[in-house]
Design a protein around this motif. Sequence first.
Motif, short mmCIF file in Angstrom:
data_model
loop_
_atom_site.label_atom_id
_atom_site.label_comp_id
_atom_site.label_asym_id
_atom_site.label_seq_id
_atom_site.Cartn_x
_atom_site.Cartn_y
_atom_site.Cartn_z
N ASP A 1 24.27 5.80 28.71
CA ASP A 1 24.57 7.02 29.46
C ASP A 1 26.08 7.14 29.68
O ASP A 1 26.56 7.41 30.77
CB ASP A 1 23.81 7.05 30.80
N ALA A 2 26.81 6.92 28.60
CA ALA A 2 28.27 6.91 28.64
C ALA A 2 28.83 8.32 28.83
O ALA A 2 28.12 9.31 28.75
CB ALA A 2 28.81 6.31 27.33
N ASP A 3 30.14 8.37 29.04
CA ASP A 3 30.83 9.64 29.21
C ASP A 3 30.62 10.57 28.02
O ASP A 3 30.72 11.79 28.14
CB ASP A 3 32.34 9.42 29.38
N TRP A 4 30.33 9.99 26.88
CA TRP A 4 30.16 10.76 25.65
C TRP A 4 28.84 11.52 25.61
O TRP A 4 28.66 12.41 24.78
CB TRP A 4 30.23 9.83 24.44
N CYS A 5 27.87 11.19 26.45
CA CYS A 5 26.52 11.76 26.35
C CYS A 5 26.49 13.28 26.34
O CYS A 5 25.77 13.88 25.54
CB CYS A 5 25.63 11.24 27.48
N GLU A 6 27.23 13.90 27.22
CA GLU A 6 27.19 15.36 27.30
C GLU A 6 27.65 16.02 26.01
O GLU A 6 27.03 16.95 25.51
CB GLU A 6 28.04 15.84 28.48
N VAL A 7 28.73 15.52 25.44
CA VAL A 7 29.23 16.12 24.20
C VAL A 7 28.35 15.73 23.01
O VAL A 7 28.19 16.52 22.08
CB VAL A 7 30.73 15.78 23.99
N ILE A 8 27.74 14.56 23.04
CA ILE A 8 26.77 14.20 21.99
C ILE A 8 25.57 15.14 22.06
O ILE A 8 25.07 15.62 21.04
CB ILE A 8 26.33 12.73 22.10
N ASP A 9 25.10 15.44 23.27
CA ASP A 9 24.00 16.40 23.45
C ASP A 9 24.40 17.78 22.94
O ASP A 9 23.59 18.50 22.34
CB ASP A 9 23.58 16.49 24.91
N GLU A 10 25.64 18.18 23.18
CA GLU A 10 26.14 19.47 22.69
C GLU A 10 26.10 19.51 21.17
O GLU A 10 25.63 20.47 20.57
CB GLU A 10 27.56 19.70 23.19
N LEU A 11 26.59 18.45 20.53
CA LEU A 11 26.56 18.38 19.06
C LEU A 11 25.12 18.38 18.56
O LEU A 11 24.80 19.05 17.58
CB LEU A 11 27.29 17.13 18.58
#
Length: 75
Positions: free
Chosen positions: A60-70
């Motif tokens: 649940d890293a900081d990257w999760c939101e942008v990975i979900d967007e992609l």
Amino acid sequence: MHSTTPTLNSLFAQLGLDSSDQDISRFIHQHKLAAGMAIQDAPFWNSAQASFLRESLKQDADWCEVIDELNALLH
């Protein structure tokens, strides 16, 4: 630790991909995920990219939101 919120551009750079807006748009148009396929299981990632995506989502890293967007853009 990141001092700013990750963006699609920074995610692409992290994955070792060309990260301009035009490059990202081209990537999205050239790569699509089948219904129900998890982004980290897509066949177009190399093993390091898939591992980064998998670990980021698992932690649940900081990257999760942008990975979900992609993920949404690729479906």
